[in-house]
Design an enzyme around this catalytic site. Structure first.
Site, PDB file in Angstrom:
ATOM      1  N   CYS A   1      -9.367  48.246  92.642  1.00 22.30           N
ATOM      2  CA  CYS A   1      -9.345  47.443  91.418  1.00 22.30           C
ATOM      3  C   CYS A   1     -10.071  48.173  90.295  1.00 22.30           C
ATOM      4  O   CYS A   1     -10.495  47.566  89.325  1.00 22.30           O
ATOM      5  CB  CYS A   1     -10.012  46.115  91.691  1.00 22.30           C
ATOM      6  SG  CYS A   1     -11.700  46.383  92.217  1.00 22.30           S
ATOM      7  N   ASP A   2     -10.240  49.483  90.448  1.00 21.19           N
ATOM      8  CA  ASP A   2     -11.053  50.227  89.492  1.00 21.19           C
ATOM      9  C   ASP A   2     -10.175  50.870  88.427  1.00 21.19           C
ATOM     10  O   ASP A   2      -9.215  51.558  88.755  1.00 21.19           O
ATOM     11  CB  ASP A   2     -11.814  51.314  90.262  1.00 21.19           C
ATOM     12  CG  ASP A   2     -13.087  51.691  89.570  1.00 21.19           C
ATOM     13  OD1 ASP A   2     -13.014  52.160  88.427  1.00 21.19           O
ATOM     14  OD2 ASP A   2     -14.152  51.504  90.188  1.00 21.19           O
TER      15      ASP A   2
END
Ligand SMILES: *Cc1c(COP(=O)(O)O)cnc(C)c1O
EC number: 4.1.1.19
Length: 471
Positions: free
Chosen positions: A389-390
């Site tokens: 999710c970066d």
């Protein structure tokens, strides 16, 4: 009317595009000579008479997948040793040549064993790497004549292991790394080395201004006499950009070697470290054949001029040998449009650049990214995103774009990243608890699994979640 009838109906016959060339495959200087495209548009790799279909391997073993070809490692090392030995002969060079594989570049067993079988010596940076050397030795995986250079800060544990292995008759050479180590290391019997932080900036990512490795030139030249000093070592950093930079470092390093030899006549080996680059971007690059010739010519002429023995030469080019031996495959999971950018769509893949190809994020490494199937179909300008999710988990070719096939309704799109054999494994991580890629070995036409895909349970354990805890 009749005239028109006579005219042959022409089929629109465009010459088939040379897709192999288009994807920069089959080219020696780019280390892609083993790769090709088959008639179905799948990416292939050839080892002698064996052809591996990378699309089939991905379908069979799943993605993310790393495929290692040990024969590439063997061939590259054989060639490299061959170049140096040939040029030594041609130029009448009287020193010996030693290849030392820097273990930190890839410590996987399947990387190390082929290197040892081709005659590599080793260079280690920590007690734990040296412990693997001990295990190899106990398993009689190599002959005792192999020499091991020990770099890195020498903890008590590290020094104890060095002494233990020397006591067993192994050729272990500690390299003095700091002023604090001089006394402790020089007390040891047997050959020792010293690392010098050359006052010279090579063309690389390495920040020379604040280098913290080795003794300064002045401290090295002021060393009080160490009877068994055998090796002078320097390392200029990785992925050196030009041939000139490598050669200028050799010239500068030789100057210090020569001075140091005046006070230490036992000194007979110059170890020029690593740093030889890989043409990741598939653009024109210097070659090992030419650079090896120039290094030998340079060292010969400098030592003849100085009237000293030709030094034995050790090199530790790690990335150069192992990077091209591994390919990483991902599957595209989904697509998202990008307004107003060089690329028109994100392709989100089932692995992570941040986890599996850490240098993408850490040093803005560029890769040669190509499709592993549908290699003849219409293309699209894309950026790639990983599954964490970066927002930093992406590969955009430096803001440019990556050409990949347009996604089709039927079937998966696979993406191959070439040259992933150096550094990425030991730097990999578990951000968002994604599993590491599975690793397979392709050798002599057969495939075996070297590392299975981690289960949720195994990953949980890394973070203290042992069985029953979550209740
Ligand atoms: C990292 C390292 C190497 C290997 O460098 P490459 O760029 O992979 O060739 C060699 N020697 C030392 C001392 C190193 O730290």
């Amino acid at each position: 009317m009749a005239k028109r009838k006579l005219r042959k109906k022409r089929k629109p016959r465009r010459p088939a595009k040379n897709w192999r060339k288009f994807w920069k495959l089959g080219i020696d200087e780019f280390n892609t000579e083993i790769f090709g495209v088959n008639k179905d548009g799948d990416l292939t790799a050839t080892e002698g008479h064996h052809i591996y279909n990378l699309n089939d391997l991905a379908q069979k073993y799943g993605t993310p997948l790393q495929i290692l070809f040990p024969f590439i490692i063997e061939d590259r090392l054989k060639d490299l040793i061959g170049y140096f030995q040939a040029y030594m002969k041609i130029y009448g060079y009287r020193g010996k040549f030693f290849y030392h594989y820097p273990m930190k570049v890839n410590q996987n067993k399947e990387f190390i064993l082929p290197l040892l079988s081709e005659g590599a010596n080793l260079e280690v940076t920590s007690a734990n790497e040296l412990w693997i050397v001990k295990k190899l030795w106990e398993g009689e995986r190599f002959n005792t004549k192999i020499r091991v250079f020990c770099n890195g800060p020498k903890t008590h544990q590290y020094l104890d292991l060095i002494e233990e292995l020397r006591g067993k008759g192994m050729n272990i050479v500690p390299i003095i790394e700091s002023n604090e180590e001089i006394e402790r290391v020089s007390k040891l019997k047997g050959d020792i080395g010293v690392r010098v932080d050359l006052n010279f900036k090579a063309d690389t990512h390495w920040d020379k201004k604040f280098d913290r490795f080795g003794l300064s030139e002045r401290d090295a030249l002021n060393l009080s006499k160490i009877k068994n000093l055998k090796v002078m070592h320097y390392h200029m950093g990785s992925q050196i950009k030009t041939q000139k930079s490598i050669l200028d470092a050799v010239k500068h390093g030789f100057g210090i070697y020569r001075e140091l030899q005046k006070t230490h006549p036992s000194l007979d080996t110059l170890d020029i470290g690593g740093g030889f680059g890989v043409p990741y971007e598939k653009k024109k690059f210097y070659t090992a054949k030419i650079v090896s010739s120039k290094i030998i010519k340079t060292l010969k002429s400098l030592s003849d001029k100085a009237g000293i023995r030709h030094p034995n030469l050790a090199i530790e080019w790690g990335q150069y040998i192992v990077a091209p031996a591994q390919v990483t495959l991902y599957k595209v999971l989904s697509e998202k449009g990008i307004p107003k950018a060089n690329a028109v769509a994100w392709y989100i893949v089932d692995g992570s650049f941040m986890n599996d190809l850490k240098d993408t994020w850490a040093i803005h490494q560029k890769w040669h990214v190509i499709p592993a199937n549908n290699m003849h179909t219409p293309l699209k300008r894309t950026w790639l995103a990983g599954s964490t999710c970066d927002s930093d988990d992406k590969y955009t070719e430096g803001g440019n774009y990556i050409l990949l096939p347009k996604l089709r309704e039927d079937g998966d799109q696979l993406v191959a990243v070439l040259d992933t054999g150096a550094y990425q494994d030991a730097l990999s991580s578990h951000h968002c608890l994604l599993a590491l890629p599975m690793k397979i070995i392709a050798k002599d036409g057969t495939v075996k699994i070297a590392r299975r895909r981690e289960s949720p349970d195994q990953i949980g354990k890394l973070f203290g979640w042992t069985n029953g805890d979550h209740k």
